[in-house]
Each structure stands twice: as structure tokens, then as C-alpha cells.
Scaffold this motif. Structure first.
Motif, PDB file in Angstrom:
ATOM      1  N   GLU A   2       1.045  -1.196  -0.004  1.00 22.15           N
ATOM      2  CA  GLU A   2      -0.197  -0.056  -0.104  1.00 22.15           C
ATOM      3  C   GLU A   2       0.865   0.938   0.091  1.00 22.15           C
ATOM      4  O   GLU A   2       1.960   1.239   0.702  1.00 22.15           O
ATOM      5  CB  GLU A   2      -0.958  -0.032   1.213  1.00 22.15           C
ATOM      6  CG  GLU A   2      -1.818   1.198   1.236  1.00 22.15           C
ATOM      7  CD  GLU A   2      -2.770   1.136   2.366  1.00 22.15           C
ATOM      8  OE1 GLU A   2      -3.552   1.792   2.297  1.00 22.15           O
ATOM      9  OE2 GLU A   2      -2.618   0.221   3.271  1.00 22.15           O
ATOM     10  N   GLU A 106     -12.694   4.136   1.171  1.00 20.94           N
ATOM     11  CA  GLU A 106     -11.669   3.701   0.144  1.00 20.94           C
ATOM     12  C   GLU A 106     -11.583   4.904  -0.993  1.00 20.94           C
ATOM     13  O   GLU A 106     -12.821   5.184  -1.664  1.00 20.94           O
ATOM     14  CB  GLU A 106     -12.374   2.412  -0.830  1.00 20.94           C
ATOM     15  CG  GLU A 106     -11.405   1.863  -1.815  1.00 20.94           C
ATOM     16  CD  GLU A 106     -10.346   1.093  -1.403  1.00 20.94           C
ATOM     17  OE1 GLU A 106      -9.146   1.220  -1.947  1.00 20.94           O
ATOM     18  OE2 GLU A 106     -10.628   0.056  -0.828  1.00 20.94           O
ATOM     19  N   THR A 108     -11.672   6.956  -4.182  1.00 12.77           N
ATOM     20  CA  THR A 108     -11.900   6.819  -5.376  1.00 12.77           C
ATOM     21  C   THR A 108     -12.323   8.209  -6.026  1.00 12.77           C
ATOM     22  O   THR A 108     -13.087   9.100  -5.632  1.00 12.77           O
ATOM     23  CB  THR A 108     -13.358   5.658  -5.848  1.00 12.77           C
ATOM     24  OG1 THR A 108     -14.291   6.185  -4.984  1.00 12.77           O
ATOM     25  CG2 THR A 108     -12.984   4.284  -5.226  1.00 12.77           C
ATOM     26  N   GLU A 126       0.948   4.905 -11.159  1.00 12.15           N
ATOM     27  CA  GLU A 126       0.461   3.942 -10.179  1.00 12.15           C
ATOM     28  C   GLU A 126      -0.942   3.637  -9.677  1.00 12.15           C
ATOM     29  O   GLU A 126      -1.260   2.580  -9.263  1.00 12.15           O
ATOM     30  CB  GLU A 126       1.474   4.259  -8.797  1.00 12.15           C
ATOM     31  CG  GLU A 126       0.653   5.355  -7.946  1.00 12.15           C
ATOM     32  CD  GLU A 126       1.073   6.968  -8.540  1.00 12.15           C
ATOM     33  OE1 GLU A 126       0.628   7.984  -7.758  1.00 12.15           O
ATOM     34  OE2 GLU A 126       1.667   6.803  -9.489  1.00 12.15           O
ATOM     35  N   VAL A 128      -4.775   2.986 -10.544  1.00 11.76           N
ATOM     36  CA  VAL A 128      -5.951   1.964 -11.369  1.00 11.76           C
ATOM     37  C   VAL A 128      -6.920   2.509 -11.762  1.00 11.76           C
ATOM     38  O   VAL A 128      -7.708   3.167 -11.197  1.00 11.76           O
ATOM     39  CB  VAL A 128      -6.315   0.720 -10.497  1.00 11.76           C
ATOM     40  CG1 VAL A 128      -7.081  -0.203 -11.352  1.00 11.76           C
ATOM     41  CG2 VAL A 128      -4.936   0.033  -9.895  1.00 11.76           C
ATOM     42  N   SER A 305      -8.578   4.370  -8.749  1.00 14.92           N
ATOM     43  CA  SER A 305      -8.511   3.993  -7.434  1.00 14.92           C
ATOM     44  C   SER A 305      -7.194   3.770  -7.215  1.00 14.92           C
ATOM     45  O   SER A 305      -6.300   3.480  -8.098  1.00 14.92           O
ATOM     46  CB  SER A 305      -9.330   2.894  -7.076  1.00 14.92           C
ATOM     47  OG  SER A 305      -9.266   1.858  -8.020  1.00 14.92           O
ATOM     48  N   LEU A 306      -6.693   3.418  -5.958  1.00 19.31           N
ATOM     49  CA  LEU A 306      -5.371   2.985  -5.579  1.00 19.31           C
ATOM     50  C   LEU A 306      -5.154   1.417  -5.733  1.00 19.31           C
ATOM     51  O   LEU A 306      -4.103   1.004  -5.804  1.00 19.31           O
ATOM     52  CB  LEU A 306      -5.120   3.184  -4.182  1.00 19.31           C
ATOM     53  CG  LEU A 306      -5.354   4.637  -3.517  1.00 19.31           C
ATOM     54  CD1 LEU A 306      -5.430   4.668  -2.056  1.00 19.31           C
ATOM     55  CD2 LEU A 306      -4.284   5.374  -4.099  1.00 19.31           C
ATOM     56  N   ARG A 307      -6.175   0.727  -5.964  1.00 14.23           N
ATOM     57  CA  ARG A 307      -6.147  -0.704  -6.069  1.00 14.23           C
ATOM     58  C   ARG A 307      -7.465  -1.224  -6.943  1.00 14.23           C
ATOM     59  O   ARG A 307      -8.253  -0.427  -7.323  1.00 14.23           O
ATOM     60  CB  ARG A 307      -6.147  -1.415  -4.899  1.00 14.23           C
ATOM     61  CG  ARG A 307      -7.215  -1.478  -4.115  1.00 14.23           C
ATOM     62  CD  ARG A 307      -7.267  -2.017  -2.837  1.00 14.23           C
ATOM     63  NE  ARG A 307      -8.350  -1.585  -1.843  1.00 14.23           N
ATOM     64  CZ  ARG A 307      -9.413  -2.756  -1.907  1.00 14.23           C
ATOM     65  NH1 ARG A 307      -9.367  -3.979  -3.001  1.00 14.23           N
ATOM     66  NH2 ARG A 307     -10.319  -2.468  -1.076  1.00 14.23           N
ATOM     67  N   ASP A 308      -7.023  -2.165  -7.728  1.00 12.88           N
ATOM     68  CA  ASP A 308      -8.206  -2.663  -8.291  1.00 12.88           C
ATOM     69  C   ASP A 308      -9.489  -3.219  -7.803  1.00 12.88           C
ATOM     70  O   ASP A 308      -9.353  -4.092  -6.747  1.00 12.88           O
ATOM     71  CB  ASP A 308      -7.741  -4.182  -9.198  1.00 12.88           C
ATOM     72  CG  ASP A 308      -8.809  -4.713 -10.165  1.00 12.88           C
ATOM     73  OD1 ASP A 308      -9.899  -4.287 -10.267  1.00 12.88           O
ATOM     74  OD2 ASP A 308      -8.537  -5.522 -10.965  1.00 12.88           O
TER      75      ASP A 308
END
Length: 317
Positions: A2, A106, A108, A126, A128, A305-308
Motif C-alpha cells: 500500500e 476507499e 475513488t 501507479e 488503477v 482508485s489505489l487498487r483494482d
């Protein structure tokens, strides 16, 4: 692993409600981009953002829009920089992300329009980025909707011809204040036949009707034997595009929807090339109806977002 997000700008975002008095400021950011996107209509912000569901903040030549809707975690739109201003867009993106991290949600960014998606790809590789086609706007050729020519629109012509045959005394009238009460009654009759909570939509309809002049909206009504059977509201979104915000009709009047659609376009949408009829929200019936009118293009939007998050429930509302 993270990412560790350190504060980039010590000045906190100070959010304010979206009121009629904020129209000039917000449009000074949104209008020059000329994206043809329904999200960037001030009228949409005002009628759907009531009761704190949308708020705005301005910081370092960047406009931030925060959204707090029921059953959807707090999120932001893509930060909107002043057109042609020198802005550190990476800093703007992480200002929004850090704000959401502090809220404990989260992070977004939603309704990320193509020019801003491209900015994020360059300055924040970096992150997504995923398409959210449930939010893509449907855009149509104005002449096609006005004339309904061609084999693919044959069914729409049939509905209108049947309406004109069954209701020879129909009348299209420009919406004015004297018709608001009837429009509200029609909406309430329509909503009584639906399931689910329509409070947000009802609020947006009321605000659009009562503040249409201040919002720059035009409206049309369809009457049969002096009884209102359909109404619609829209605005000139840009020089070559009209945006349709609201369209409601009595479902028992066969052909009322295609008729009010065509009549509004014929009377209120002169001198434009395109008609934007907004998104389908992932509703199958709405998607089928909007596709049946043969859109010529879609206004694409993305989620950042930061991740999928493609498998995350409750994050794609």
C-alpha cells in the motif's frame, strides 16, 4: 504494498453546498472544458446535489466535487483545473485521495472524463483506472431523433404514428409556471407505479421545475384533451449539444414517451448537432431503450482508485 500518502497541501479543502449563488464560480471551471458531459451541467449538480449529497471546494485553481449518496461510499469526481491554468495535477489528485483516506473510505475518483483520465495516466501511473460504462452518456444525432428516418428507427416512427392516430387533438406547449402543478402530479402518479426509493429523483424533479429559469432549463409539455400526458426538461449544454435532464410520461398513453422526445427536439433543440440523453445507470430497461435510439457516440467515464476494485461489492454504485 500500500502506498504511503503524505500530505501534499496543508490547506484543508473547505466544502460548501451547491446553491444557485455558486453557479458562476462552478461554471468558470466546467464550461471552458466543453466536454459535452452531463455531469458538468450546473443544473445536474444543483438538482441532484441537494441536501449535502454534492458539495464543492476550490483550492489552488482546482475545483473539487465531493459526493455523498446513500449506499455509495463518499467519493470525488476528477479534480477540475482552471482551463489553461498551470496546475500540479498530481498534487490535486492526491489532495482528493488524502481527504478520502482521512474519512476512512476507499479513495475513488468517479466520472473521470477522458481528458482527465489521460492526465492521471501521465502524472499518477501507479493508480488503477477502470471504465464505468453504467455512467457513460448516450449522445445522438439531433436530425436523426427529429425525423426518425431509417430502418433502425422504424419502431419509433410507428409509436408516434399510433399516438397521432389515437390522439388527434394532442398539443405540444412550452412549459411555464402554470403547468408545474400538473407536472408534479404526473410525476407522483408515475412514481406510484415504481418500486424502490425515488426520494432523490423526486427532489431533483421539483428543483428543476421550480428553478428552471435560474438554471437555464427549457421545458415542453404534451397535452391530450387538455390533460398533461408528458413533460420534459433540458438545457443547451454547449453550442452544438442539448442535454435532456428529465422526461416523464403517463405509461398508459401509448407513444407518449417517443412523442414528447421528438416534439421537444423539434421545438427546443434547433441549431444543435447532438442530443445528450445522459447515462443508463446500469438499468437493463433503460439501457435497452437508450440503445434503441441508435446513439452516435458515448461520453466515456472512468473510475480511478489505489487498487483494482472490479470485484468489490458496493463500490460501483
Amino acid at each position: 504494498m500500500e502506498l504511503t500518502l503524505k500530505p501534499i497541501n496543508k490547506t484543508k479543502l473547505k466544502f460548501k453546498p451547491i446553491g444557485l449563488s455558486s453557479k458562476e464560480l462552478i461554471e468558470s471551471y466546467t464550461k471552458p472544458w466543453n466536454l459535452g458531459c452531463s455531469d458538468l451541467s450546473f443544473a445536474n449538480l444543483f438538482i441532484w446535489g441537494a441536501n449535502g449529497k454534492m458539495e464543492y471546494a476550490e483550492l489552488d485553481n482546482v475545483l473539487y466535487i465531493k459526493l455523498d449518496f446513500e449506499h455509495v461510499p463518499t467519493h470525488f469526481w476528477a479534480p477540475i483545473p482552471k482551463f489553461n491554468a498551470t496546475v500540479n495535477y498530481r498534487e490535486a489528485v492526491y489532495t482528493a485521495i488524502n481527504y478520502m483516506k482521512k474519512l476512512g473510505v476507499e479513495p475513488t475518483l468517479r466520472s473521470v472524463w477522458v481528458p482527465f483520465k489521460e492526465k492521471i495516466e501521465k502524472c499518477c501511473p501507479e493508480l488503477v483506472i477502470q471504465p464505468t460504462d453504467i455512467a457513460w452518456d448516450y449522445v445522438y444525432d439531433r436530425e436523426s431523433l427529429a425525423t426518425l428516418k431509417g430502418k433502425k428507427l422504424h419502431g419509433k416512427r410507428n409509436h408516434i404514428n399510433k399516438f397521432m392516430s389515437n390522439y388527434t387533438d394532442y398539443e405540444y406547449v412550452v412549459l411555464d409556471d402554470s403547468m408545474i402543478k400538473d407536472c408534479i402530479a404526473l410525476y407522483e402518479g408515475w412514481s406510484d407505479q415504481k418500486t424502490g426509493n425515488l426520494l432523490d429523483e423526486k427532489t431533483s424533479v421539483m428543483l428543476a421545475l421550480h428553478h428552471r429559469k435560474a438554471l437555464g432549463l427549457t421545458g415542453g409539455c404534451l397535452f391530450v384533451k387538455n390533460e398533461l400526458v408528458a413533460f420534459t426538461l433540458g438545457e443547451r449544454l454547449s453550442k452544438d449539444m442539448q442535454l435532456i435532464h428529465i422526461e416523464k410520461a403517463k405509461t398508459e398513453i401509448d407513444g407518449a414517451y417517443p412523442m414528447i422526445n421528438q416534439q421537444y427536439i423539434l421545438h427546443e433543440c434547433q441549431n444543435v448537432k447532438y442530443i445528450n440523453r445522459e447515462e443508463d445507470m446500469g438499468l437493463e430497461g433503460m439501457r435497452k431503450a437508450k440503445r434503441s435510439y441508435q446513439p452516435v457516440k458515448m461520453i466515456e467515464k472512468y473510475l480511478v482508485s489505489l487498487r483494482d476494485l472490479s470485484n468489490e461489492k458496493g463500490l460501483w454504485g
